[in-house]
Write a protein that holds these residues in place. Structure first.
Motif, PDB file in Angstrom:
ATOM      1  N   ASP A  45     -20.762 -35.637  -4.849  1.00  0.00           N
ATOM      2  CA  ASP A  45     -20.268 -36.359  -3.673  1.00  0.00           C
ATOM      3  C   ASP A  45     -18.787 -36.739  -3.808  1.00  0.00           C
ATOM      4  O   ASP A  45     -18.268 -37.501  -2.993  1.00  0.00           O
ATOM      5  CB  ASP A  45     -21.085 -37.638  -3.452  1.00  0.00           C
ATOM      6  CG  ASP A  45     -22.535 -37.339  -3.114  1.00  0.00           C
ATOM      7  OD1 ASP A  45     -22.780 -36.317  -2.437  1.00  0.00           O
ATOM      8  OD2 ASP A  45     -23.413 -38.101  -3.550  1.00  0.00           O
ATOM      9  N   GLY A  46     -18.123 -36.203  -4.827  1.00  0.00           N
ATOM     10  CA  GLY A  46     -16.734 -36.555  -5.075  1.00  0.00           C
ATOM     11  C   GLY A  46     -15.745 -35.735  -4.265  1.00  0.00           C
ATOM     12  O   GLY A  46     -16.115 -34.779  -3.565  1.00  0.00           O
ATOM     13  N   ALA A  47     -14.475 -36.091  -4.384  1.00  0.00           N
ATOM     14  CA  ALA A  47     -13.418 -35.468  -3.589  1.00  0.00           C
ATOM     15  C   ALA A  47     -13.285 -33.975  -3.872  1.00  0.00           C
ATOM     16  O   ALA A  47     -13.096 -33.171  -2.950  1.00  0.00           O
ATOM     17  CB  ALA A  47     -12.084 -36.167  -3.884  1.00  0.00           C
ATOM     18  N   TYR A  48     -13.373 -33.577  -5.126  1.00  0.00           N
ATOM     19  CA  TYR A  48     -13.188 -32.161  -5.454  1.00  0.00           C
ATOM     20  C   TYR A  48     -14.349 -31.304  -4.967  1.00  0.00           C
ATOM     21  O   TYR A  48     -14.135 -30.176  -4.496  1.00  0.00           O
ATOM     22  CB  TYR A  48     -12.954 -31.991  -6.960  1.00  0.00           C
ATOM     23  CG  TYR A  48     -11.490 -32.047  -7.316  1.00  0.00           C
ATOM     24  CD1 TYR A  48     -10.885 -31.045  -8.059  1.00  0.00           C
ATOM     25  CD2 TYR A  48     -10.687 -33.111  -6.894  1.00  0.00           C
ATOM     26  CE1 TYR A  48      -9.536 -31.090  -8.383  1.00  0.00           C
ATOM     27  CE2 TYR A  48      -9.347 -33.163  -7.207  1.00  0.00           C
ATOM     28  CZ  TYR A  48      -8.775 -32.154  -7.942  1.00  0.00           C
ATOM     29  OH  TYR A  48      -7.427 -32.201  -8.250  1.00  0.00           O
ATOM     30  N   ALA A  49     -15.565 -31.811  -5.041  1.00  0.00           N
ATOM     31  CA  ALA A  49     -16.702 -31.062  -4.496  1.00  0.00           C
ATOM     32  C   ALA A  49     -16.559 -30.914  -2.986  1.00  0.00           C
ATOM     33  O   ALA A  49     -16.841 -29.849  -2.422  1.00  0.00           O
ATOM     34  CB  ALA A  49     -18.011 -31.768  -4.851  1.00  0.00           C
ATOM     35  N   ARG A  50     -16.087 -31.966  -2.323  1.00  0.00           N
ATOM     36  CA  ARG A  50     -15.832 -31.895  -0.880  1.00  0.00           C
ATOM     37  C   ARG A  50     -14.806 -30.811  -0.558  1.00  0.00           C
ATOM     38  O   ARG A  50     -14.915 -30.105   0.447  1.00  0.00           O
ATOM     39  CB  ARG A  50     -15.332 -33.245  -0.388  1.00  0.00           C
ATOM     40  CG  ARG A  50     -15.151 -33.359   1.127  1.00  0.00           C
ATOM     41  CD  ARG A  50     -14.417 -34.635   1.505  1.00  0.00           C
ATOM     42  NE  ARG A  50     -13.026 -34.620   1.102  1.00  0.00           N
ATOM     43  CZ  ARG A  50     -12.443 -35.581   0.387  1.00  0.00           C
ATOM     44  NH1 ARG A  50     -13.099 -36.648   0.003  1.00  0.00           N
ATOM     45  NH2 ARG A  50     -11.163 -35.470   0.064  1.00  0.00           N
ATOM     46  N   GLY A  51     -13.804 -30.671  -1.425  1.00  0.00           N
ATOM     47  CA  GLY A  51     -12.775 -29.667  -1.227  1.00  0.00           C
ATOM     48  C   GLY A  51     -13.117 -28.314  -1.819  1.00  0.00           C
ATOM     49  O   GLY A  51     -12.274 -27.428  -1.861  1.00  0.00           O
ATOM     50  N   LYS A  52     -14.379 -28.183  -2.298  1.00  0.00           N
ATOM     51  CA  LYS A  52     -14.873 -26.925  -2.888  1.00  0.00           C
ATOM     52  C   LYS A  52     -14.050 -26.490  -4.094  1.00  0.00           C
ATOM     53  O   LYS A  52     -13.875 -25.291  -4.350  1.00  0.00           O
ATOM     54  CB  LYS A  52     -14.940 -25.810  -1.843  1.00  0.00           C
ATOM     55  CG  LYS A  52     -15.772 -26.175  -0.619  1.00  0.00           C
ATOM     56  CD  LYS A  52     -16.019 -24.997   0.292  1.00  0.00           C
ATOM     57  CE  LYS A  52     -16.743 -25.422   1.567  1.00  0.00           C
ATOM     58  NZ  LYS A  52     -17.937 -26.220   1.330  1.00  0.00           N
ATOM     59  N   ALA A  53     -13.561 -27.457  -4.848  1.00  0.00           N
ATOM     60  CA  ALA A  53     -12.816 -27.184  -6.084  1.00  0.00           C
ATOM     61  C   ALA A  53     -13.663 -27.652  -7.265  1.00  0.00           C
ATOM     62  O   ALA A  53     -13.304 -28.584  -7.989  1.00  0.00           O
ATOM     63  CB  ALA A  53     -11.467 -27.897  -6.071  1.00  0.00           C
ATOM     64  N   THR A  54     -14.822 -27.029  -7.423  1.00  0.00           N
ATOM     65  CA  THR A  54     -15.747 -27.447  -8.480  1.00  0.00           C
ATOM     66  C   THR A  54     -15.348 -26.850  -9.821  1.00  0.00           C
ATOM     67  O   THR A  54     -14.760 -25.776  -9.899  1.00  0.00           O
ATOM     68  CB  THR A  54     -17.183 -27.043  -8.131  1.00  0.00           C
ATOM     69  OG1 THR A  54     -17.219 -25.632  -7.856  1.00  0.00           O
ATOM     70  CG2 THR A  54     -17.685 -27.803  -6.914  1.00  0.00           C
ATOM     71  N   LEU A  55     -15.703 -27.563 -10.876  1.00  0.00           N
ATOM     72  CA  LEU A  55     -15.316 -27.189 -12.230  1.00  0.00           C
ATOM     73  C   LEU A  55     -16.452 -26.437 -12.912  1.00  0.00           C
ATOM     74  O   LEU A  55     -17.538 -26.992 -13.093  1.00  0.00           O
ATOM     75  CB  LEU A  55     -14.973 -28.449 -13.023  1.00  0.00           C
ATOM     76  CG  LEU A  55     -14.316 -28.262 -14.375  1.00  0.00           C
ATOM     77  CD1 LEU A  55     -12.849 -27.868 -14.200  1.00  0.00           C
ATOM     78  CD2 LEU A  55     -14.415 -29.541 -15.189  1.00  0.00           C
ATOM     79  N   PRO A  56     -16.245 -25.180 -13.304  1.00  0.00           N
ATOM     80  CA  PRO A  56     -17.301 -24.437 -14.001  1.00  0.00           C
ATOM     81  C   PRO A  56     -17.667 -25.114 -15.322  1.00  0.00           C
ATOM     82  O   PRO A  56     -16.801 -25.612 -16.038  1.00  0.00           O
ATOM     83  CB  PRO A  56     -16.660 -23.063 -14.260  1.00  0.00           C
ATOM     84  CG  PRO A  56     -15.509 -22.976 -13.306  1.00  0.00           C
ATOM     85  CD  PRO A  56     -15.023 -24.373 -13.105  1.00  0.00           C
TER      86      PRO A  56
END
Length: 203
Positions: free
Chosen positions: A25-36
């Motif tokens: 639910d964080g900002a990066y997941a919202r921006g589709k910048a997830t960390l492998p």
């Protein structure tokens, strides 16, 4: 890998493992910048955190911060705004949920806000470490080629003894991570989180 640790002079430094970076639910997941590899990273770091708590060692969380300006709009560096255009009001805001250390690793003994890659830049980190008598830093977090690399190199030039947790950090690409691990190995000893936990418990 060093044979022993003096826990009175050692701290675990957790770089930027925050909800806005890692939580669904964080900002990066919202921006589709997830960390492998985030789940594995968190599990590895938890082993070190648990060992430090068990032995009474210091745990310090450095947390990337977007300082709110007038109306709450964050003050964002131009390069970051270009790289992460999805960042908005409330993201990485001090005192906010997104700014906080992830639940799996919380709480830290000290929380240090950071506004740039290095956790030492314009922060109170060095003040805290000197007051605690810390000389050795076990460093993990994100991203390997950003906050982790800059913080580790900065620690080195400030005459701390940094140690890199190789599987306790991650980047947005395996290539960037691997290249940074190789490069940082010329500056600091490298060890896995399991090896660090063993050293801590033996201290």
């Amino acid at each position: 890998m060093t044979a022993t640790l003096d826990l009175k002079q050692t701290a675990l430094l957790i770089v930027d493992l925050q909800n806005d970076f890692l939580h669904a639910d964080g900002a990066y997941a919202r921006g589709k910048a997830t960390l492998p590899g985030a789940a594995a990273l968190i599990a590895n770091m938890k082993a070190v955190v648990d060992a430090m708590r068990e032995k009474g060692g210091w745990i310090i969380s450095t947390q990337f911060t977007l300082i709110p300006g007038r109306g709450g709009e964050p003050l964002i560096s131009p390069h970051l705004k270009q790289l992460r255009p999805f960042l908005r009001k409330g993201d990485f805001q001090p005192g906010g949920w997104g700014h906080s250390l992830i639940d799996q690793l919380a709480p830290a003994d000290f929380v240090v806000e950071k506004v740039a890659y290095s956790a030492f830049y314009m922060s109170r980190l060095e003040f805290v470490l000197r007051k605690l008598g810390v000389e050795t830093l076990l460093i993990g977090g994100i991203v390997t080629n950003g906050g982790v690399a800059s913080t580790l190199r900065d620690a080195h030039v400030r005459d701390f003894h940094p140690m890199l947790l190789t599987d306790g950090c991650a980047a947005f690409s395996k290539e960037a991570h691997d290249a940074s691990i190789a490069s940082l190995g010329t500056v600091a000893p490298k060890l896995t989180c399991a090896e660090a936990a063993t050293l801590i418990r033996a201290a």
